[in-house]
Design a protein around this motif. Structure first.
Motif, mmCIF file in Angstrom:
data_model
loop_
_atom_site.group_PDB
_atom_site.id
_atom_site.type_symbol
_atom_site.label_atom_id
_atom_site.label_comp_id
_atom_site.label_asym_id
_atom_site.label_seq_id
_atom_site.Cartn_x
_atom_site.Cartn_y
_atom_site.Cartn_z
ATOM 1 N N UNK A 17 0.921 -1.336 0.047
ATOM 2 C CA UNK A 17 -0.094 0.107 -0.130
ATOM 3 C C UNK A 17 1.042 1.386 0.039
ATOM 4 N N UNK A 18 1.759 1.202 0.712
ATOM 5 C CA UNK A 18 2.873 2.461 0.767
ATOM 6 C C UNK A 18 3.580 2.403 -0.388
ATOM 7 N N UNK A 19 4.089 1.617 -1.051
ATOM 8 C CA UNK A 19 4.837 1.599 -2.348
ATOM 9 C C UNK A 19 3.824 2.042 -3.418
ATOM 10 N N UNK A 20 2.496 1.470 -3.447
ATOM 11 C CA UNK A 20 1.696 2.040 -4.321
ATOM 12 C C UNK A 20 1.476 3.638 -4.258
ATOM 13 N N UNK A 46 9.839 -5.005 -9.573
ATOM 14 C CA UNK A 46 8.936 -4.603 -8.578
ATOM 15 C C UNK A 46 8.041 -3.212 -9.110
ATOM 16 N N UNK A 47 8.894 -2.431 -9.791
ATOM 17 C CA UNK A 47 8.028 -1.344 -10.074
ATOM 18 C C UNK A 47 7.063 -1.797 -10.879
ATOM 19 N N UNK A 48 7.244 -2.410 -11.789
ATOM 20 C CA UNK A 48 6.223 -2.865 -13.073
ATOM 21 C C UNK A 48 5.044 -3.793 -12.357
ATOM 22 N N UNK A 49 5.603 -4.700 -11.286
ATOM 23 C CA UNK A 49 4.324 -5.227 -10.635
ATOM 24 C C UNK A 49 3.318 -4.583 -9.605
ATOM 25 N N UNK A 50 4.177 -3.606 -9.071
ATOM 26 C CA UNK A 50 3.391 -2.793 -8.118
ATOM 27 C C UNK A 50 2.417 -1.589 -9.045
ATOM 28 N N UNK A 51 2.950 -1.377 -10.270
ATOM 29 C CA UNK A 51 1.925 -0.500 -11.217
ATOM 30 C C UNK A 51 0.846 -1.212 -11.436
ATOM 31 N N UNK A 52 0.881 -2.600 -11.639
ATOM 32 C CA UNK A 52 -0.430 -3.379 -12.120
ATOM 33 C C UNK A 52 -1.406 -3.572 -11.024
ATOM 34 N N UNK A 53 -2.687 -3.668 -11.496
ATOM 35 C CA UNK A 53 -3.686 -3.617 -10.570
ATOM 36 C C UNK A 53 -3.821 -5.058 -9.773
ATOM 37 N N UNK A 54 -3.070 -5.930 -9.753
ATOM 38 C CA UNK A 54 -3.256 -7.222 -9.200
ATOM 39 C C UNK A 54 -3.161 -7.137 -7.861
ATOM 40 N N UNK A 59 4.441 -7.169 -1.626
ATOM 41 C CA UNK A 59 6.070 -7.182 -1.372
ATOM 42 C C UNK A 59 6.424 -6.783 -0.154
ATOM 43 N N UNK A 60 7.385 -7.653 0.179
ATOM 44 C CA UNK A 60 8.175 -7.184 1.496
ATOM 45 C C UNK A 60 9.249 -6.099 1.135
ATOM 46 N N UNK A 61 9.323 -5.232 2.339
ATOM 47 C CA UNK A 61 10.407 -3.883 1.888
ATOM 48 C C UNK A 61 11.037 -3.985 3.216
ATOM 49 N N UNK A 62 12.574 -3.339 3.002
ATOM 50 C CA UNK A 62 13.121 -3.167 4.112
ATOM 51 C C UNK A 62 13.138 -1.844 4.583
ATOM 52 N N UNK A 63 13.697 -1.789 5.858
ATOM 53 C CA UNK A 63 13.640 -0.348 6.453
ATOM 54 C C UNK A 63 13.907 0.922 5.660
ATOM 55 N N UNK A 64 15.149 0.745 4.967
ATOM 56 C CA UNK A 64 15.505 1.794 3.976
ATOM 57 C C UNK A 64 14.471 2.101 2.915
ATOM 58 N N UNK A 65 13.872 1.117 2.396
ATOM 59 C CA UNK A 65 12.866 1.380 1.398
ATOM 60 C C UNK A 65 11.639 1.884 1.960
ATOM 61 N N UNK A 66 11.172 1.552 3.260
ATOM 62 C CA UNK A 66 9.996 2.002 3.948
ATOM 63 C C UNK A 66 10.435 3.739 4.208
ATOM 64 N N UNK A 67 11.656 3.811 4.714
ATOM 65 C CA UNK A 67 11.685 5.313 4.783
ATOM 66 C C UNK A 67 11.654 6.285 3.465
ATOM 67 N N UNK A 68 12.357 5.659 2.622
ATOM 68 C CA UNK A 68 12.102 6.258 1.477
ATOM 69 C C UNK A 68 10.680 6.545 1.133
ATOM 70 N N UNK A 69 9.749 5.736 0.956
ATOM 71 C CA UNK A 69 8.434 5.759 0.814
ATOM 72 C C UNK A 69 7.867 6.846 1.873
ATOM 73 N N UNK A 70 8.335 6.748 3.104
ATOM 74 C CA UNK A 70 7.964 7.858 3.966
ATOM 75 C C UNK A 70 8.311 9.070 3.596
ATOM 76 N N UNK A 71 9.460 9.476 3.164
ATOM 77 C CA UNK A 71 10.014 10.899 2.856
ATOM 78 C C UNK A 71 9.300 11.098 1.312
#
Length: 134
Positions: A17-20, A46-54, A59-71
């Motif tokens: 949800x955060x990634x999308x 990951x970008x391509x799969x997240x963009x699809x409506x499936x 996906x599991x994301x690490x702390x760095x990726x979640x911090x980037x999403x937060x920013x």
């Protein structure tokens, strides 16, 4: 509690949800696939799969990726406070900026360098625009 432990506590569907949400914002900022992947430190697949409506894929994301999403989400929130016009909210990251930190480059170009410092410093500069609006 450390950031790493907090990221482990997030389910794959919460990460998705955060990634999308972040990808939708980056899309409205007119970020290319390559820029979005560098900003969020994700692979092209990951970008391509997240963009699809499936809705079945997560996906599991690490702390760095979640911090980037937060920013990215916080930059978007700051822009919404600073600007009333959606064209400015979504256009500002792609506009050349003459302030000292940006030196004629667009905030999106700085963020897309891929390192956390560039992303964080871009957030800090944009967040400062809102002054005492929080």
């Amino acid at each position: 509690m450390s950031i790493a432990i907090q990221a482990q506590d997030l389910s794959k569907s919460q990460c998705m949800a955060g990634l999308r949400a972040a990808l939708n914002i980056l899309d409205k900022w007119k970020a290319s696939c390559e820029q979005a992947c560098r900003v969020l430190r994700i692979s092209r697949s990951t970008y391509t799969r997240a963009r699809k409506a499936d809705s079945q894929w997560a996906v599991g994301l690490d702390a760095d990726q979640m911090q980037r999403i937060s920013l990215v989400l916080n930059i978007h929130a700051a822009l919404r406070l600073v600007f009333d016009n959606p064209e400015n909210v979504y256009g500002f990251p792609a506009m050349e900026n003459r302030n000292a930190f940006f030196n004629g480059r667009a905030p999106l170009d700085i963020m897309a360098q891929g390192d956390m410092i560039s992303l964080y410093e871009t957030f800090r500069r944009i967040d400062a625009l809102r002054g005492a609006q929080w």
